[in-house]
Enzyme design. Structure first.
Site, PDB file in Angstrom:
ATOM      1  N   GLY A   9       0.857  -1.187   0.000  1.00  0.00           N
ATOM      2  CA  GLY A   9       0.000   0.000   0.000  1.00  0.00           C
ATOM      3  C   GLY A   9       0.885   1.226   0.000  1.00  0.00           C
ATOM      4  N   HIS A 175      -7.870   0.158  19.057  1.00  0.00           N
ATOM      5  CA  HIS A 175      -7.298   1.413  18.563  1.00  0.00           C
ATOM      6  C   HIS A 175      -8.388   2.477  18.359  1.00  0.00           C
ATOM      7  CE1 HIS A 175      -5.207   4.261  16.145  1.00  0.00           C
ATOM      8  NE2 HIS A 175      -5.621   3.805  14.981  1.00  0.00           N
TER       9      HIS A 175
HETATM   10  N1  APR Z   1      -3.080  -4.434  -2.545  1.00  0.00           N
HETATM   11  C1  APR Z   1      -2.174  -3.437  -2.439  1.00  0.00           C
HETATM   12  N2  APR Z   1      -2.516  -2.141  -2.315  1.00  0.00           N
HETATM   13  C2  APR Z   1      -3.815  -1.853  -2.298  1.00  0.00           C
HETATM   14  C3  APR Z   1      -4.833  -2.841  -2.390  1.00  0.00           C
HETATM   15  C4  APR Z   1      -4.403  -4.185  -2.527  1.00  0.00           C
HETATM   16  N3  APR Z   1      -5.295  -5.185  -2.638  1.00  0.00           N
HETATM   17  N4  APR Z   1      -6.035  -2.222  -2.345  1.00  0.00           N
HETATM   18  C5  APR Z   1      -5.800  -0.913  -2.200  1.00  0.00           C
HETATM   19  N5  APR Z   1      -4.459  -0.675  -2.186  1.00  0.00           N
HETATM   20  C6  APR Z   1      -3.740   0.575  -2.053  1.00  0.00           C
HETATM   21  C7  APR Z   1      -4.409   1.716  -2.818  1.00  0.00           C
HETATM   22  O1  APR Z   1      -4.102   1.628  -4.213  1.00  0.00           O
HETATM   23  C8  APR Z   1      -3.785   2.929  -2.141  1.00  0.00           C
HETATM   24  O2  APR Z   1      -2.625   3.384  -2.821  1.00  0.00           O
HETATM   25  O3  APR Z   1      -3.713   1.017  -0.717  1.00  0.00           O
HETATM   26  C9  APR Z   1      -3.387   2.412  -0.748  1.00  0.00           C
HETATM   27  C10 APR Z   1      -4.106   3.108   0.393  1.00  0.00           C
HETATM   28  O4  APR Z   1      -3.651   4.418   0.423  1.00  0.00           O
HETATM   29  P1  APR Z   1      -4.562   5.652   0.856  1.00  0.00           P
HETATM   30  O5  APR Z   1      -5.865   5.572   0.152  1.00  0.00           O
HETATM   31  O6  APR Z   1      -3.745   6.877   0.737  1.00  0.00           O
HETATM   32  O7  APR Z   1      -4.869   5.323   2.412  1.00  0.00           O
HETATM   33  P2  APR Z   1      -3.941   5.650   3.674  1.00  0.00           P
HETATM   34  O8  APR Z   1      -4.308   6.972   4.234  1.00  0.00           O
HETATM   35  O9  APR Z   1      -2.539   5.363   3.349  1.00  0.00           O
HETATM   36  O10 APR Z   1      -4.482   4.562   4.714  1.00  0.00           O
HETATM   37  C11 APR Z   1      -4.268   3.167   4.518  1.00  0.00           C
HETATM   38  O11 APR Z   1      -4.197   2.714   6.868  1.00  0.00           O
HETATM   39  O12 APR Z   1      -4.575   4.190   8.602  1.00  0.00           O
HETATM   40  C12 APR Z   1      -5.119   3.168   7.827  1.00  0.00           C
HETATM   41  O13 APR Z   1      -7.505   3.596   7.840  1.00  0.00           O
HETATM   42  C13 APR Z   1      -6.330   3.642   7.056  1.00  0.00           C
HETATM   43  O14 APR Z   1      -6.994   1.491   6.317  1.00  0.00           O
HETATM   44  C14 APR Z   1      -6.348   2.679   5.922  1.00  0.00           C
HETATM   45  C15 APR Z   1      -4.870   2.388   5.664  1.00  0.00           C
END
Ligand code: APR
Length: 308
Positions: A9, A175
């Protein structure tokens, strides 16, 4: 040899954690995401900052799990963040699919890794990652308590006009809104805050901390917090890589500790090169125990919803 940290991610939390690790020069990094090209773009950008940070680590972006092979640590920060008026629990099913897919891939490509789960609802996702990978519970944990503690430390520091560095906090439980702070163990250089602040003031600061995530979601409007969550991930990564044995609140598997069985939830642990090296148990008062039990029950309700 330098350690390898893969981050699943490459969104706000993942990329910011990658930046912090690269800047400190403590590990090589692979940023993985399903979005085409994006992790490569971010990794390239971070790599190009390394000369300016005097850092020699390798930073690679990828859409292929093969590149994460044999990681020492894998951070799962993939999934969907909260939007205004959405609770962490609303994310449950969507993020469970993402975490399950990531866990299955990690189990194959990095069978000896330590996994840090950030994706919300984090306690439940940590339990899911542990079940899916079948790793030892010492090697799968969730990031949450450090963030809740950091938020409370910030608000206390502002209230008392002292450095947040001098404030120590223990939080337990799920959390975020379910956290159970322990004011009698919350100190300014060893002085309990109960000696320094009125009960009402402490309650107000705890209330703000509980809703710390939502406060930021409502201001950002298009995403959730990421600087402090990434800094919390960084602290965990550092404690593991350097075997610092920091005592930090993390979501870990409880098997009788604190009277709780078969559940991932936040408690203080010792974090070292083996992962969770010890669960630290403190004796709770009647009231604290009942708050903790309530918090565990709400995490367990979500675990049941997913039939983990
Ligand atoms: N595999 C890999 N990456 C993925 C997948 C997957 N199956 N599905 C989604 N993603 C990626 C998205 O493409 C995106 O780039 O996960 C990333 C999430 O990034 P953001 O939308 O910026 O979210 P973020 O603020 O980083 O939070 C991620 O952490 O704090 C927690 O609640 C929050 O669950 C969320 C996670």
């Amino acid at each position: 040899m330098r350690k390898k940290v893969s981050i699943i991610g490459a969104g706000n939390v993942g990329a910011t954690a990658a930046q912090m690790i690269a800047q400190s020069g403590i590990a090589d990094i692979v940023l993985f995401d399903i979005a085409d090209g994006m992790p490569r773009g971010k990794a390239l950008d971070i790599a190009e900052a390394c000369p300016l940070w005097n850092s020699s680590v390798s930073v690679k972006g990828s859409n292929n799990y093969a590149d994460t092979k044999d990681s020492d640590i894998v951070v799962i920060a993939a999934g969907f963040p909260r939007k205004p008026n959405m609770s962490r629990d609303d994310l449950l099913h969507a993020n469970a699919d993402v975490v399950k897919a990531a866990s299955d891939a990690i189990a194959k490509t990095s069978p000896d890794a330590i996994i840090l789960v950030v994706t919300n609802p984090m306690d439940v996702m940590a339990q899911l990652a542990w079940k899916a990978t079948e790793f030892s519970c010492r090697r799968v944990m969730g990031m949450g308590g450090i963030l809740d503690s950091a938020r409370l430390r910030t608000f206390l520091a502002w209230e008392l006009n002292v450095s947040p560095e001098d404030i120590e906090v223990i939080v337990l439980g799920g959390h975020g809104d379910q956290m159970v702070p322990l004011p009698r163990f919350t100190t300014v250089k060893g002085i309990p805050i109960t000696e320094l602040l009125k009960k009402k003031t402490i309650e107000l600061l705890i209330h703000r901390t509980r809703n710390g995530g939502a406060e930021i979601v409502n201001l950002l409007k298009t995403g959730s917090a990421y600087y402090a969550p990434a800094a919390a991930v960084f602290q965990m990564v550092k404690s593991i890589i350097f075997d610092e044995k920091r005592m930090l609140p993390c979501a870990v598997y409880l098997n009788g500790e604190y009277g709780i069985k078969d559940l991932y939830v936040g408690v203080p642990v010792i974090l070292g090169k083996e992962g969770v090296e010890k669960v630290v148990e403190v004796k709770l008062s009647k009231e604290e125990k009942s708050h903790f039990k309530e918090s565990c029950a709400s995490v367990r309700r979500l675990v049941k919803k997913l039939s983990i």
